[in-house]
Design an enzyme around this catalytic site. Sequence first.
Site, PDB file in Angstrom:
ATOM      1  N   ASP A  75       0.856  -1.197   0.000  1.00 16.29           N
ATOM      2  CA  ASP A  75       0.000   0.000   0.000  1.00 16.29           C
ATOM      3  C   ASP A  75       0.888   1.242   0.000  1.00 16.29           C
ATOM      4  O   ASP A  75       1.748   1.399   0.863  1.00 16.29           O
ATOM      5  CB  ASP A  75      -0.906  -0.014   1.242  1.00 16.29           C
ATOM      6  CG  ASP A  75      -1.974   1.070   1.201  1.00 16.29           C
ATOM      7  OD1 ASP A  75      -3.169   0.714   1.216  1.00 16.29           O
ATOM      8  OD2 ASP A  75      -1.618   2.269   1.148  1.00 16.29           O
ATOM      9  N   ASP A  80      -3.903   2.444  -5.117  1.00 16.24           N
ATOM     10  CA  ASP A  80      -2.549   2.424  -4.539  1.00 16.24           C
ATOM     11  C   ASP A  80      -2.260   1.155  -3.736  1.00 16.24           C
ATOM     12  O   ASP A  80      -1.366   1.161  -2.898  1.00 16.24           O
ATOM     13  CB  ASP A  80      -2.326   3.672  -3.667  1.00 16.24           C
ATOM     14  CG  ASP A  80      -2.869   3.510  -2.268  1.00 16.24           C
ATOM     15  OD1 ASP A  80      -3.893   2.828  -2.101  1.00 16.24           O
ATOM     16  OD2 ASP A  80      -2.257   4.061  -1.336  1.00 16.24           O
ATOM     17  N   GLU A  81      -3.002   0.080  -3.999  1.00 19.41           N
ATOM     18  CA  GLU A  81      -2.731  -1.128  -3.221  1.00 19.41           C
ATOM     19  C   GLU A  81      -2.976  -2.394  -4.027  1.00 19.41           C
ATOM     20  O   GLU A  81      -3.779  -2.406  -4.950  1.00 19.41           O
ATOM     21  CB  GLU A  81      -3.580  -1.145  -1.941  1.00 19.41           C
ATOM     22  CG  GLU A  81      -5.055  -1.009  -2.214  1.00 19.41           C
ATOM     23  CD  GLU A  81      -5.897  -1.101  -0.954  1.00 19.41           C
ATOM     24  OE1 GLU A  81      -5.664  -2.003  -0.132  1.00 19.41           O
ATOM     25  OE2 GLU A  81      -6.803  -0.264  -0.817  1.00 19.41           O
TER      26      GLU A  81
HETATM   27  P1  TTP Z   1      -5.223   5.072   1.177  1.00 15.36           P
HETATM   28  O1  TTP Z   1      -4.212   4.019   0.867  1.00 15.36           O
HETATM   29  O2  TTP Z   1      -6.359   4.720   2.058  1.00 15.36           O
HETATM   30  O3  TTP Z   1      -4.538   6.349   1.803  1.00 15.36           O
HETATM   31  P2  TTP Z   1      -3.136   7.017   1.492  1.00 15.36           P
HETATM   32  O4  TTP Z   1      -2.341   6.228   0.511  1.00 15.36           O
HETATM   33  O5  TTP Z   1      -3.377   8.441   1.118  1.00 15.36           O
HETATM   34  O6  TTP Z   1      -2.444   7.015   2.907  1.00 15.36           O
HETATM   35  P3  TTP Z   1      -1.816   5.793   3.705  1.00 15.36           P
HETATM   36  O7  TTP Z   1      -0.381   6.142   3.857  1.00 15.36           O
HETATM   37  O8  TTP Z   1      -2.565   5.762   4.985  1.00 15.36           O
HETATM   38  O9  TTP Z   1      -2.028   4.571   2.858  1.00 15.36           O
HETATM   39  O10 TTP Z   1      -5.839   5.621  -0.171  1.00 15.36           O
HETATM   40  C1  TTP Z   1      -5.076   5.748  -1.359  1.00 15.36           C
HETATM   41  C2  TTP Z   1      -5.508   6.957  -2.151  1.00 15.36           C
HETATM   42  O11 TTP Z   1      -6.900   6.863  -2.434  1.00 15.36           O
HETATM   43  C3  TTP Z   1      -5.326   8.253  -1.387  1.00 15.36           C
HETATM   44  O12 TTP Z   1      -4.031   8.816  -1.569  1.00 15.36           O
HETATM   45  C4  TTP Z   1      -6.411   9.120  -1.938  1.00 15.36           C
HETATM   46  C5  TTP Z   1      -7.497   8.162  -2.370  1.00 15.36           C
HETATM   47  N1  TTP Z   1      -8.595   8.200  -1.373  1.00 15.36           N
HETATM   48  C6  TTP Z   1      -9.691   9.017  -1.629  1.00 15.36           C
HETATM   49  O13 TTP Z   1      -9.747   9.666  -2.690  1.00 15.36           O
HETATM   50  N2  TTP Z   1     -10.694   9.084  -0.688  1.00 15.36           N
HETATM   51  C7  TTP Z   1     -10.644   8.383   0.487  1.00 15.36           C
HETATM   52  O14 TTP Z   1     -11.558   8.481   1.321  1.00 15.36           O
HETATM   53  C8  TTP Z   1      -9.506   7.538   0.738  1.00 15.36           C
HETATM   54  C9  TTP Z   1      -9.386   6.772   2.022  1.00 15.36           C
HETATM   55  C10 TTP Z   1      -8.520   7.495  -0.213  1.00 15.36           C
HETATM   56 MG    MG Z   2      -2.114   4.185   0.749  1.00 17.82          MG
END
Ligand code: TTP
Ligand code: MG
Length: 373
Positions: free
Chosen positions: A8, A105-106
């Site tokens: 992720d 992103d995962e």
């Molecule tokens: P996440 O992997 O949940 O968050 P992140 O990568 O920003 O942070 P982390 O380090 O905790 O993993 O989500 C990935 C992307 O998806 C995030 O950068 C933006 C998008 N996203 C949204 O657009 N709305 C949301 O509510 C969430 C949770 C994520």
């Molecule tokens: Mg993330």
Amino acid sequence: MRRIFHIDMDAFFAAIETRRRPELKGKPVIVGGHGDPRQRGVVSTASYEARKYGVRSGMPLRTAFRRCPQAVFLPVDYTTYARVSERFKSILKNFSPIMEDVGIDEAFLDMSQAPGSSEEVADAIKRRIKEEIGLTCSIGIATNKLLAKMASDLQKPDGRTILREADVPRRIWPLPVRKLWGVGPKTEQALAKLGVARIGELAQLPEETLIARLGQAHGHYLHEAARGIDQSPLITHWEPKTLSRETTFQQDVADWASLQRTLLQLCKELVARMHQEGYAGRNVTVKLRYEDFDTHSHSLTLPSATDDPETIREAATRCLRHFPLLKKVRLVGIRIGHLVHSTRASAGKILAADDNSRPSRGNLNLPTRESST
Ligand code: TTP
Ligand code: MG
């Protein structure tokens, strides 16, 4: 014994923005909406610096601004993020052909057959991502998807966490139920009514109680999940529901001729993809986004499924005529739905599906990202 990795990216959208504007490094960065905290819109993501002020994904931009007025607010540039996402996924596929694409992103990788210790392999993946796209990620490693997914979250950012089944009571049970994969706000509420706040308390609850409260499938799932049990396989292939192409103009356009020219080019690309992947479709939709982001679409349904370029071009042109051209246009797109396998289908091709083709959480039948994070 399976060895599943969940990878992720860290603060994905914010990290990409910081990468292209290094002066933002170390600063609170908030990506969301049009990037103007006085306008409507929600936070897509916040850098870790901004999270210290209590800024979270999904929060209204105005609230984020109140909590962290000194943050740099930026608009969502989805096209760029999608491009980086593709490179990220192709790096992962080099490490194992068995990859499940979970979101922008995962992804999960089945590394059961890979040589080397889990630590070595995880570090190699992190190094490649850092070298090739200049970003950090967090990796969770476990014997199943559920634990791998939870593990990647335990030491963010830039983490590497191996979670064994024996570690579940110590590392997972103290966490709030909301952290369990598949628990969204509704389930959280239902569990609160049962007096359950932590995953460990959930694990103690009799399965019948959960089933009575939350239904057979979800109750059973939660009962197993709280113990770290999950046998679901990686899903490496999705059938698309629709195929589409769209483009944003470098400069907004105001004339039919340019619009039509671009739309016909998109049709050509779409049909090429349909032939390549062996699909025909019946429902044609044209979408326009105007300069003020107002977005509209027109659809029509053909008498039968087709992959004929002329028929699809004609249908697209008919849809386009429905739009009034009172404002300039920034984006045009075409989508084909009601897909069937065409006779030209080349067997065994991996399909690159549109986002909307994916069930939200693989075969676990879990809630969507919005309700689970
Ligand atoms: P996440 O992997 O949940 O968050 P992140 O990568 O920003 O942070 P982390 O380090 O905790 O993993 O989500 C990935 C992307 O998806 C995030 O950068 C933006 C998008 N996203 C949204 O657009 N709305 C949301 O509510 C969430 C949770 C994520
Ligand atoms: Mg993330």
